[in-house]
Design a protein around this motif. Structure first.
Motif, PDB file in Angstrom:
ATOM      1  N   SER A   1       0.827  -1.210   0.000  1.00  0.00           N
ATOM      2  CA  SER A   1       0.000   0.000   0.000  1.00  0.00           C
ATOM      3  C   SER A   1       0.862   1.260   0.000  1.00  0.00           C
ATOM      4  O   SER A   1       0.553   2.241  -0.698  1.00  0.00           O
ATOM      5  CB  SER A   1      -0.932  -0.008   1.215  1.00  0.00           C
ATOM      6  OG  SER A   1      -1.837  -1.092   1.146  1.00  0.00           O
ATOM      7  N   LEU A   2       1.924   1.248   0.766  1.00  0.00           N
ATOM      8  CA  LEU A   2       2.832   2.395   0.802  1.00  0.00           C
ATOM      9  C   LEU A   2       3.521   2.591  -0.546  1.00  0.00           C
ATOM     10  O   LEU A   2       3.709   3.734  -1.004  1.00  0.00           O
ATOM     11  CB  LEU A   2       3.868   2.212   1.913  1.00  0.00           C
ATOM     12  CG  LEU A   2       3.331   2.361   3.347  1.00  0.00           C
ATOM     13  CD1 LEU A   2       4.376   1.902   4.358  1.00  0.00           C
ATOM     14  CD2 LEU A   2       2.913   3.801   3.622  1.00  0.00           C
TER      15      LEU A   2
ATOM     16  N   GLN B   1       0.944   4.179  -2.776  1.00  0.00           N
ATOM     17  CA  GLN B   1       0.762   5.571  -2.361  1.00  0.00           C
ATOM     18  C   GLN B   1       1.914   6.438  -2.876  1.00  0.00           C
ATOM     19  O   GLN B   1       1.694   7.514  -3.446  1.00  0.00           O
ATOM     20  CB  GLN B   1       0.689   5.639  -0.839  1.00  0.00           C
ATOM     21  CG  GLN B   1       0.573   7.047  -0.268  1.00  0.00           C
ATOM     22  CD  GLN B   1       0.473   7.019   1.247  1.00  0.00           C
ATOM     23  OE1 GLN B   1      -0.575   6.728   1.792  1.00  0.00           O
ATOM     24  NE2 GLN B   1       1.581   7.304   1.934  1.00  0.00           N
ATOM     25  N   ASN B   2       3.137   5.952  -2.701  1.00  0.00           N
ATOM     26  CA  ASN B   2       4.315   6.697  -3.134  1.00  0.00           C
ATOM     27  C   ASN B   2       4.406   6.795  -4.655  1.00  0.00           C
ATOM     28  O   ASN B   2       5.030   7.722  -5.188  1.00  0.00           O
ATOM     29  CB  ASN B   2       5.587   6.063  -2.567  1.00  0.00           C
ATOM     30  CG  ASN B   2       5.678   6.181  -1.060  1.00  0.00           C
ATOM     31  OD1 ASN B   2       5.070   7.068  -0.463  1.00  0.00           O
ATOM     32  ND2 ASN B   2       6.416   5.274  -0.417  1.00  0.00           N
TER      33      ASN B   2
ATOM     34  N   GLU C   1      -4.201   7.473  -5.591  1.00  0.00           N
ATOM     35  CA  GLU C   1      -5.021   8.331  -4.727  1.00  0.00           C
ATOM     36  C   GLU C   1      -6.023   7.524  -3.901  1.00  0.00           C
ATOM     37  O   GLU C   1      -6.684   8.057  -3.010  1.00  0.00           O
ATOM     38  CB  GLU C   1      -5.744   9.364  -5.585  1.00  0.00           C
ATOM     39  CG  GLU C   1      -4.781  10.323  -6.277  1.00  0.00           C
ATOM     40  CD  GLU C   1      -5.460  11.181  -7.314  1.00  0.00           C
ATOM     41  OE1 GLU C   1      -6.018  12.227  -6.938  1.00  0.00           O
ATOM     42  OE2 GLU C   1      -5.453  10.798  -8.512  1.00  0.00           O
ATOM     43  N   ALA C   2      -6.150   6.258  -4.200  1.00  0.00           N
ATOM     44  CA  ALA C   2      -6.930   5.302  -3.425  1.00  0.00           C
ATOM     45  C   ALA C   2      -6.459   3.916  -3.813  1.00  0.00           C
ATOM     46  O   ALA C   2      -5.778   3.734  -4.837  1.00  0.00           O
ATOM     47  CB  ALA C   2      -8.427   5.456  -3.666  1.00  0.00           C
ATOM     48  N   ILE C   3      -6.821   2.920  -2.994  1.00  0.00           N
ATOM     49  CA  ILE C   3      -6.395   1.542  -3.243  1.00  0.00           C
ATOM     50  C   ILE C   3      -7.603   0.620  -3.263  1.00  0.00           C
ATOM     51  O   ILE C   3      -8.526   0.766  -2.455  1.00  0.00           O
ATOM     52  CB  ILE C   3      -5.400   1.081  -2.153  1.00  0.00           C
ATOM     53  CG1 ILE C   3      -4.060   1.813  -2.308  1.00  0.00           C
ATOM     54  CG2 ILE C   3      -5.178  -0.433  -2.202  1.00  0.00           C
ATOM     55  CD1 ILE C   3      -3.090   1.582  -1.168  1.00  0.00           C
TER      56      ILE C   3
ATOM     57  N   GLN D   1      -5.064   0.492   6.905  1.00  0.00           N
ATOM     58  CA  GLN D   1      -5.679   1.783   6.627  1.00  0.00           C
ATOM     59  C   GLN D   1      -5.200   2.922   7.541  1.00  0.00           C
ATOM     60  O   GLN D   1      -4.920   4.028   7.045  1.00  0.00           O
ATOM     61  CB  GLN D   1      -7.209   1.659   6.690  1.00  0.00           C
ATOM     62  CG  GLN D   1      -7.949   2.961   6.364  1.00  0.00           C
ATOM     63  CD  GLN D   1      -7.702   3.470   4.957  1.00  0.00           C
ATOM     64  OE1 GLN D   1      -8.398   3.126   4.021  1.00  0.00           O
ATOM     65  NE2 GLN D   1      -6.678   4.319   4.782  1.00  0.00           N
TER      66      GLN D   1
ATOM     67  N   ILE E   1      -1.663   4.569   6.356  1.00  0.00           N
ATOM     68  CA  ILE E   1      -1.431   5.208   5.062  1.00  0.00           C
ATOM     69  C   ILE E   1      -2.316   6.452   4.942  1.00  0.00           C
ATOM     70  O   ILE E   1      -3.256   6.636   5.722  1.00  0.00           O
ATOM     71  CB  ILE E   1      -1.686   4.242   3.881  1.00  0.00           C
ATOM     72  CG1 ILE E   1      -3.143   3.786   3.845  1.00  0.00           C
ATOM     73  CG2 ILE E   1      -0.742   3.040   3.967  1.00  0.00           C
ATOM     74  CD1 ILE E   1      -3.480   2.924   2.628  1.00  0.00           C
ATOM     75  N   LYS E   2      -2.014   7.286   3.971  1.00  0.00           N
ATOM     76  CA  LYS E   2      -2.694   8.581   3.846  1.00  0.00           C
ATOM     77  C   LYS E   2      -3.830   8.570   2.832  1.00  0.00           C
ATOM     78  O   LYS E   2      -4.569   9.547   2.731  1.00  0.00           O
ATOM     79  CB  LYS E   2      -1.670   9.651   3.459  1.00  0.00           C
ATOM     80  CG  LYS E   2      -0.580   9.875   4.501  1.00  0.00           C
ATOM     81  CD  LYS E   2       0.439  10.893   4.017  1.00  0.00           C
ATOM     82  CE  LYS E   2       1.544  11.087   5.047  1.00  0.00           C
ATOM     83  NZ  LYS E   2       2.587  12.057   4.572  1.00  0.00           N
ATOM     84  N   ILE E   3      -3.965   7.502   2.078  1.00  0.00           N
ATOM     85  CA  ILE E   3      -5.014   7.428   1.060  1.00  0.00           C
ATOM     86  C   ILE E   3      -6.024   6.348   1.451  1.00  0.00           C
ATOM     87  O   ILE E   3      -5.692   5.428   2.197  1.00  0.00           O
ATOM     88  CB  ILE E   3      -4.426   7.136  -0.342  1.00  0.00           C
ATOM     89  CG1 ILE E   3      -3.655   5.814  -0.346  1.00  0.00           C
ATOM     90  CG2 ILE E   3      -3.522   8.291  -0.787  1.00  0.00           C
ATOM     91  CD1 ILE E   3      -3.133   5.409  -1.724  1.00  0.00           C
TER      92      ILE E   3
END
Length: 229
Positions: free
Chosen positions: A64-65, A68-69, A73-75, A90, A93-95
């Motif tokens: 997930s990271l 994100q990197n 913008e979503a997973i 969840q 992470i930021k998204i």
């Protein structure tokens, strides 16, 4: 269009189905001449077969990271069972991770159903990562097959369906389980395995079926085109 990250690999048949559905649904909005931005990271299915919860959580967080990197913008996690890692990943992470149970819950509410049978492999049936979200967010009760039937359900999902095998024996087994769930009050059936809708068709059972993959893919497309003009 927003960029969507996809975690696949459990199984690769499921990942293909997600990719196909998202692109097909997107083409209805933007036409066949274009397609949405997707980033796919495929995980080795052996991780899920080992059923080591700590290793699963760690791998899904790592992946997930990475997504994100990479600009996601979503997973979307492209299978039911790996959602067991949602509560761990969840918050770190930021998204957002678009949860498959939320996609299912929205449709169940639209249909006005309150009690659903759940089919899938053992972790999906016996875990709470679908039933908990449905109860908490939508007030929906989930019932499952009897304990003695769960190993057989797991066998057919993990040893046949995820390998692309759709036998008459598997279909007969799941149809029998659906009838038993109906007797226990199920108003509809959650097909909690990407391949189950390929085995069980709505006309086979006479009550609503909730194909979690289709609903999840639609949720993903809704996100992608959230700000689309």
């Amino acid at each position: 269009m927003k960029t969507l990250g996809m975690i696949g690999g459990t199984s690769w048949h499921s990942t293909i189905e997600y990719y196909k559905l998202i692109n097909q649904m997107a083409s209805q909005i933007i036409g066949e001449q274009a397609n949405p931005p997707l980033i796919i990271h495929s995980i080795n299915i052996e991780l899920m077969r080992e059923q080591d919860r700590e290793k699963i959580n760690a791998k899904y967080l790592e992946t997930s990271l990475k997504l994100q990197n990479a600009g996601a913008e979503a997973i979307v996690i492209c299978a039911n069972t790996p959602h067991m890692a949602y509560d761990f990943v969840q918050p770190k992470i930021k998204i957002p991770i678009l949860h498959i149970a939320d996609a299912t819950g929205r449709e169940v509410q639209r249909l006005g159903l309150k009690k659903l049978g759940l089919l899938g492999n053992k972790p999906t049936i016996t875990g709470d990562f679908i039933s908990k979200v449905l109860k908490k967010n939508y007030g929906i009760e989930t019932i499952i097959p009897e304990e003695e039937a769960i190993p057989q359900a797991h066998h057919y999902v993990s040893k046949e369906l995820t390998l692309g095998v759709f036998s008459k024996e598997a279909k007969a087994f799941f149809l029998e389980q659906i009838q038993l769930l109906r007797k226990k009050g199920a108003e509809g059936i959650i097909l909690g395995c990407t391949e189950l809708p390929l085995l069980i068709k709505p006309d086979d059972i006479g009550i609503p079926t909730l194909a979690t993959t289709d609903l999840h893919a639609q949720m993903a497309v809704d996100f992608i085109f959230q700000n689309h003009q």
